[in-house]
Scaffold this active site. Sequence first.
Site, PDB file in Angstrom:
ATOM      1  N   SER A 207       2.518 -58.903  -3.086  1.00 49.67           N
ATOM      2  CA  SER A 207       3.855 -58.979  -3.681  1.00 49.67           C
ATOM      3  C   SER A 207       3.892 -58.168  -4.971  1.00 49.67           C
ATOM      4  CB  SER A 207       4.216 -60.450  -3.923  1.00 49.67           C
ATOM      5  OG  SER A 207       5.569 -60.565  -4.273  1.00 49.67           O
ATOM      6  N   ASN A 208       4.849 -58.419  -5.836  1.00 46.69           N
ATOM      7  CA  ASN A 208       4.934 -57.695  -7.106  1.00 46.69           C
ATOM      8  C   ASN A 208       5.450 -58.628  -8.202  1.00 46.69           C
ATOM      9  OD1 ASN A 208       7.927 -57.536  -7.151  1.00 46.69           O
ATOM     10  ND2 ASN A 208       7.582 -56.324  -5.289  1.00 46.69           N
TER      11      ASN A 208
END
Length: 403
Positions: A207-208
């Site tokens: 993810s980020n």
Amino acid sequence: MKGKHIVIGITGGIAAYKTATLVRLFVKAGAEVQVIMTPNAREFITPVTLSTLSGRPVISEFFTANTGEWHSHVDLGLWADAMIIAPATASTIAKMANGVADNMLVTSYLSTRATVFVAPAMDFDMMKHPSTVRNINMLRSYGNHIIEPADGELASHLVGKGRMEEPENIFRTVEAYFNESKSMRGVKMLVTAGPTREKIDPVRYISNYSTGKMGVAIADAAAAQGAEVALVLGPTDVRPQSPSVKVVNVESAVEMLEACNSLFPDTDVAVMTAAVADYAVKNPADKKIKRENNASPQLEFVKNPDIAATLGNAKRSGQLVVGFALETDHEAENAMSKMKRKNLDMIVMNSLRDAGAGFGTDTNKITIYTPGETPTVYPLKSKREVAADIVAKIASMIDARAD
Ligand code: C5P
């Protein structure tokens, strides 16, 4: 705000002293303000301060003791155009959620037909407690607007979420509610926000750092202006304050695209703020990858769909698609080439080179590009104010198209 009837309910929290400023802001803007205090609130700020600022006697009991005069909560509830509970303690929120009408404030709340704004303030462990979370969600489900508390140092010296939102921002939220712009009223808006999660196996993902704050603020700002907003939200704890925003929770980029594809035909304006992961794992394992069996797992990636470009290229005449560009260098060049490639009508650029812009912060600094126009550079502002600027720009584009 001129001539608007505002009931301001004050409960027993340390932030009560700030509500004097809130009363003043409404009075200055031409509103008529009636203050109701819970008995505990009087320990934190005196009724004299508030009656002087509001120009009306403060009410906190059902009866005035020496005269026996009865204060009608029903009349007050009907008189109000808006009711604002600030600060709202955990206990008052619980009473409001469950209809415990043992004081003038909660009785008036139960009697009112006005729009209700609630600005919680409490210690952050109390704020996180499942009972508070449930009670706040109950208020949301009644259509009340929750003005989320901010992060910061609390009276306990603990640092976290729980500080009452600043009076200026509470005032602005209520003002925006009354000043719905004609151009946004009834506009069907689709907003994407937050990160996406791309599965590696049943317990791991890529993810980020996106929190979704910017997109959620845009959803709220548009809803406050009368738009009908659908928010396609990746995994995040951030939630819109406006009860009218319809949230569609998704996890991966592919799920986000599917949700957008089904909403887009009935959308006037799509605002793509999500930080969509660029790649997904090609073959996510259906069982947990074990360290013992696999010295170093090799992951193969596939490119995720570009949601903004998909909608940009599918749009029919009259639909607007707005994108974001988070850049670290060659900002103008990159933003403009993205706008062209994705067939967008507007791109909002923020640069990680600007202090206070980007992921996780409560502030942002943006430049807005539209095809063939000189870009507009905005100063550093809170994400809520930035959201209001973006919605105002969208409203002006809708107006320009209508001319
Ligand atoms: O190309 P880049 O990721 O920088 O573009 C950013 C813009 O495109 C944002 O508006 C973002 O929400 C959108 N985007 C998207 N789907 C992707 C990648 C980006 O909607 N897969």
